[in-house]
Scaffold this motif. Structure first.
Motif, PDB file in Angstrom:
ATOM      1  N   GLY A  22      30.680 -40.660  28.639  1.00  0.00           N
ATOM      2  CA  GLY A  22      29.682 -40.585  27.591  1.00  0.00           C
ATOM      3  C   GLY A  22      28.740 -39.421  27.810  1.00  0.00           C
ATOM      4  N   PRO A  23      28.045 -39.005  26.746  1.00  0.00           N
ATOM      5  CA  PRO A  23      27.148 -37.856  26.877  1.00  0.00           C
ATOM      6  C   PRO A  23      25.968 -38.114  27.810  1.00  0.00           C
ATOM      7  CG  PRO A  23      26.916 -38.886  24.732  1.00  0.00           C
ATOM      8  CD  PRO A  23      28.062 -39.552  25.414  1.00  0.00           C
ATOM      9  N   ASP A  24      25.610 -39.372  28.025  1.00  0.00           N
ATOM     10  CA  ASP A  24      24.487 -39.690  28.906  1.00  0.00           C
ATOM     11  C   ASP A  24      24.923 -40.046  30.316  1.00  0.00           C
ATOM     12  OD1 ASP A  24      22.746 -39.282  26.795  1.00  0.00           O
ATOM     13  OD2 ASP A  24      22.860 -41.365  26.146  1.00  0.00           O
ATOM     14  N   SER A  25      26.222 -39.970  30.599  1.00  0.00           N
ATOM     15  CA  SER A  25      26.721 -40.308  31.925  1.00  0.00           C
ATOM     16  C   SER A  25      26.336 -39.209  32.908  1.00  0.00           C
ATOM     17  CB  SER A  25      28.241 -40.443  31.904  1.00  0.00           C
ATOM     18  OG  SER A  25      28.620 -41.452  31.013  1.00  0.00           O
ATOM     19  N   PRO A  26      25.781 -39.587  34.053  1.00  0.00           N
ATOM     20  CA  PRO A  26      25.429 -38.556  35.041  1.00  0.00           C
ATOM     21  C   PRO A  26      26.686 -37.969  35.678  1.00  0.00           C
ATOM     22  CG  PRO A  26      25.002 -40.733  35.919  1.00  0.00           C
ATOM     23  CD  PRO A  26      25.419 -40.921  34.486  1.00  0.00           C
ATOM     24  N   THR A  27      26.600 -36.719  36.055  1.00  0.00           N
ATOM     25  CA  THR A  27      27.708 -36.060  36.747  1.00  0.00           C
ATOM     26  C   THR A  27      27.536 -36.276  38.254  1.00  0.00           C
ATOM     27  OG1 THR A  27      26.515 -33.986  36.929  1.00  0.00           O
ATOM     28  CG2 THR A  27      27.867 -34.295  34.950  1.00  0.00           C
ATOM     29  N   LEU A  28      28.578 -35.985  39.011  1.00  0.00           N
ATOM     30  CA  LEU A  28      28.474 -36.105  40.468  1.00  0.00           C
ATOM     31  C   LEU A  28      27.405 -35.178  41.046  1.00  0.00           C
ATOM     32  CD1 LEU A  28      32.171 -36.530  41.629  1.00  0.00           C
ATOM     33  CD2 LEU A  28      30.338 -38.193  41.731  1.00  0.00           C
ATOM     34  N   PRO A  29      27.312 -33.915  40.594  1.00  0.00           N
ATOM     35  CA  PRO A  29      26.236 -33.070  41.130  1.00  0.00           C
ATOM     36  C   PRO A  29      24.846 -33.644  40.849  1.00  0.00           C
ATOM     37  CG  PRO A  29      27.879 -31.697  40.052  1.00  0.00           C
ATOM     38  CD  PRO A  29      28.230 -33.123  39.755  1.00  0.00           C
ATOM     39  N   GLU A  30      24.650 -34.227  39.670  1.00  0.00           N
ATOM     40  CA  GLU A  30      23.350 -34.833  39.358  1.00  0.00           C
ATOM     41  C   GLU A  30      23.075 -36.028  40.256  1.00  0.00           C
ATOM     42  OE1 GLU A  30      23.074 -33.800  34.604  1.00  0.00           O
ATOM     43  OE2 GLU A  30      24.141 -35.594  35.235  1.00  0.00           O
ATOM     44  N   ASP A  31      24.083 -36.877  40.428  1.00  0.00           N
ATOM     45  CA  ASP A  31      23.921 -38.031  41.311  1.00  0.00           C
ATOM     46  C   ASP A  31      23.631 -37.594  42.742  1.00  0.00           C
ATOM     47  OD1 ASP A  31      24.229 -39.933  39.358  1.00  0.00           O
ATOM     48  OD2 ASP A  31      26.356 -40.293  39.769  1.00  0.00           O
ATOM     49  N   LEU A  32      24.295 -36.546  43.174  1.00  0.00           N
ATOM     50  CA  LEU A  32      24.096 -36.039  44.534  1.00  0.00           C
ATOM     51  C   LEU A  32      22.674 -35.531  44.738  1.00  0.00           C
ATOM     52  CD1 LEU A  32      25.388 -35.413  47.264  1.00  0.00           C
ATOM     53  CD2 LEU A  32      26.019 -33.200  46.337  1.00  0.00           C
ATOM     54  N   LEU A  33      22.157 -34.806  43.759  1.00  0.00           N
ATOM     55  CA  LEU A  33      20.776 -34.319  43.866  1.00  0.00           C
ATOM     56  C   LEU A  33      19.788 -35.479  43.948  1.00  0.00           C
ATOM     57  CD1 LEU A  33      20.566 -31.210  41.538  1.00  0.00           C
ATOM     58  CD2 LEU A  33      20.172 -31.315  43.984  1.00  0.00           C
ATOM     59  N   LEU A  34      20.018 -36.518  43.147  1.00  0.00           N
ATOM     60  CA  LEU A  34      19.147 -37.689  43.207  1.00  0.00           C
ATOM     61  C   LEU A  34      19.228 -38.363  44.573  1.00  0.00           C
ATOM     62  CD1 LEU A  34      19.686 -39.298  39.697  1.00  0.00           C
ATOM     63  CD2 LEU A  34      17.612 -38.213  40.570  1.00  0.00           C
ATOM     64  N   LEU A  35      20.427 -38.392  45.120  1.00  0.00           N
ATOM     65  CA  LEU A  35      20.619 -39.014  46.423  1.00  0.00           C
ATOM     66  C   LEU A  35      19.936 -38.226  47.539  1.00  0.00           C
ATOM     67  CD1 LEU A  35      22.178 -41.339  47.815  1.00  0.00           C
ATOM     68  CD2 LEU A  35      24.036 -39.730  48.161  1.00  0.00           C
ATOM     69  N   LEU A  36      19.950 -36.905  47.440  1.00  0.00           N
ATOM     70  CA  LEU A  36      19.387 -36.063  48.488  1.00  0.00           C
ATOM     71  C   LEU A  36      17.886 -35.800  48.334  1.00  0.00           C
ATOM     72  CD1 LEU A  36      22.237 -33.437  48.855  1.00  0.00           C
ATOM     73  CD2 LEU A  36      21.717 -35.353  50.370  1.00  0.00           C
ATOM     74  N   PHE A  37      17.316 -36.141  47.182  1.00  0.00           N
ATOM     75  CA  PHE A  37      15.894 -35.909  46.962  1.00  0.00           C
ATOM     76  C   PHE A  37      15.072 -36.854  47.828  1.00  0.00           C
ATOM     77  CE2 PHE A  37      11.929 -36.783  44.578  1.00  0.00           C
ATOM     78  CZ  PHE A  37      11.363 -35.532  44.714  1.00  0.00           C
ATOM     79  N   GLN A  38      14.061 -36.302  48.488  1.00  0.00           N
ATOM     80  CA  GLN A  38      13.170 -37.090  49.337  1.00  0.00           C
ATOM     81  C   GLN A  38      11.791 -37.107  48.684  1.00  0.00           C
ATOM     82  OE1 GLN A  38      13.524 -34.944  52.999  1.00  0.00           O
ATOM     83  NE2 GLN A  38      15.515 -35.830  53.457  1.00  0.00           N
ATOM     84  N   PRO A  39      11.457 -38.189  47.960  1.00  0.00           N
ATOM     85  CA  PRO A  39      10.207 -38.215  47.201  1.00  0.00           C
ATOM     86  C   PRO A  39       8.951 -38.129  48.061  1.00  0.00           C
ATOM     87  CG  PRO A  39      11.355 -40.326  47.020  1.00  0.00           C
ATOM     88  CD  PRO A  39      12.239 -39.401  47.783  1.00  0.00           C
ATOM     89  N   GLU A  40       9.016 -38.598  49.308  1.00  0.00           N
ATOM     90  CA  GLU A  40       7.830 -38.541  50.170  1.00  0.00           C
ATOM     91  C   GLU A  40       7.383 -37.108  50.412  1.00  0.00           C
ATOM     92  OE1 GLU A  40      10.745 -40.056  51.524  1.00  0.00           O
ATOM     93  OE2 GLU A  40      10.221 -41.950  50.578  1.00  0.00           O
ATOM     94  N   SER A  41       8.346 -36.223  50.629  1.00  0.00           N
ATOM     95  CA  SER A  41       8.011 -34.833  50.924  1.00  0.00           C
ATOM     96  C   SER A  41       8.192 -33.921  49.710  1.00  0.00           C
ATOM     97  CB  SER A  41       8.872 -34.319  52.077  1.00  0.00           C
ATOM     98  OG  SER A  41      10.239 -34.381  51.725  1.00  0.00           O
ATOM     99  N   GLY A  42       8.905 -34.395  48.692  1.00  0.00           N
ATOM    100  CA  GLY A  42       9.125 -33.592  47.501  1.00  0.00           C
ATOM    101  C   GLY A  42      10.187 -32.520  47.665  1.00  0.00           C
ATOM    102  N   VAL A  43      11.016 -32.631  48.691  1.00  0.00           N
ATOM    103  CA  VAL A  43      12.069 -31.637  48.915  1.00  0.00           C
ATOM    104  C   VAL A  43      13.438 -32.301  48.799  1.00  0.00           C
ATOM    105  CG1 VAL A  43      10.631 -30.217  50.435  1.00  0.00           C
ATOM    106  CG2 VAL A  43      12.092 -31.970  51.416  1.00  0.00           C
ATOM    107  N   VAL A  44      14.442 -31.464  48.709  1.00  0.00           N
ATOM    108  CA  VAL A  44      15.819 -31.937  48.681  1.00  0.00           C
ATOM    109  C   VAL A  44      16.420 -31.666  50.055  1.00  0.00           C
ATOM    110  CG1 VAL A  44      18.080 -31.633  47.603  1.00  0.00           C
ATOM    111  CG2 VAL A  44      16.020 -31.480  46.217  1.00  0.00           C
ATOM    112  N   ALA A  45      17.052 -32.665  50.645  1.00  0.00           N
ATOM    113  CA  ALA A  45      17.652 -32.507  51.969  1.00  0.00           C
ATOM    114  C   ALA A  45      18.759 -31.457  51.930  1.00  0.00           C
ATOM    115  CB  ALA A  45      18.210 -33.843  52.444  1.00  0.00           C
ATOM    116  N   GLY A  46      18.816 -30.646  52.946  1.00  0.00           N
ATOM    117  CA  GLY A  46      19.870 -29.648  53.063  1.00  0.00           C
ATOM    118  C   GLY A  46      19.737 -28.498  52.102  1.00  0.00           C
ATOM    119  N   GLU A  47      18.522 -28.081  51.802  1.00  0.00           N
ATOM    120  CA  GLU A  47      18.293 -27.029  50.811  1.00  0.00           C
ATOM    121  C   GLU A  47      19.050 -25.739  51.098  1.00  0.00           C
ATOM    122  OE1 GLU A  47      14.097 -26.507  50.763  1.00  0.00           O
ATOM    123  OE2 GLU A  47      13.759 -28.123  49.342  1.00  0.00           O
ATOM    124  N   THR A  48      19.210 -25.396  52.369  1.00  0.00           N
ATOM    125  CA  THR A  48      19.820 -24.106  52.698  1.00  0.00           C
ATOM    126  C   THR A  48      21.323 -24.076  52.448  1.00  0.00           C
ATOM    127  OG1 THR A  48      20.053 -24.790  55.000  1.00  0.00           O
ATOM    128  CG2 THR A  48      18.058 -23.559  54.412  1.00  0.00           C
TER     129      THR A  48
END
Length: 103
Positions: A22-48
């Motif tokens: 469906g058009p609203d279905s998240p993609t794997l890259p989107e899901d991965l970014l959500l999984l790696l996001f660390q809200p406490e620090s506001g950064v994404v793990a493994g940025e480099t």
């Protein structure tokens, strides 16, 4: 004797978020970014090295939707090719990856 819940139908068992189109279905890259996001620090793990992981997630998503095919040569090299018989993905991130692979 306790009752067991009814076994889900085959259709219900095969319909997973991985096959949602469906058009609203998240993609794997989107899901991965959500999984790696660390809200406490506001950064994404493994940025480099995140671009490698996101590219792999985009290719995996394309493979799950059978938009790319993977072949192995005699020498053992692996090639990824776009499947041109299927329409290109509608998601702009996946479309960009599909166009890159198709070139």
């Amino acid at each position: 004797m306790t009752e067991q819940p009814d076994e889900p139908s085959i259709e219900a068992r095969t319909e997973t978020p991985w096959t949602a189109t469906g058009p609203d279905s998240p993609t794997l890259p989107e899901d991965l970014l959500l999984l790696l996001f660390q809200p406490e620090s506001g950064v994404v793990a493994g940025e480099t090295t995140l671009f490698y992981v996101l590219a792999g997630a985009a290719l995996a998503d394309l493979a799950l939707h059978e938009s790319v095919a993977v072949t192995t040569t005699r020498a053992g090299a692996i090639t990824v090719e776009a499947v041109r018989e299927k329409p290109p993905p509608s998601d702009e991130i996946l479309l960009s990856a599909w166009e890159y692979v198709s070139d």
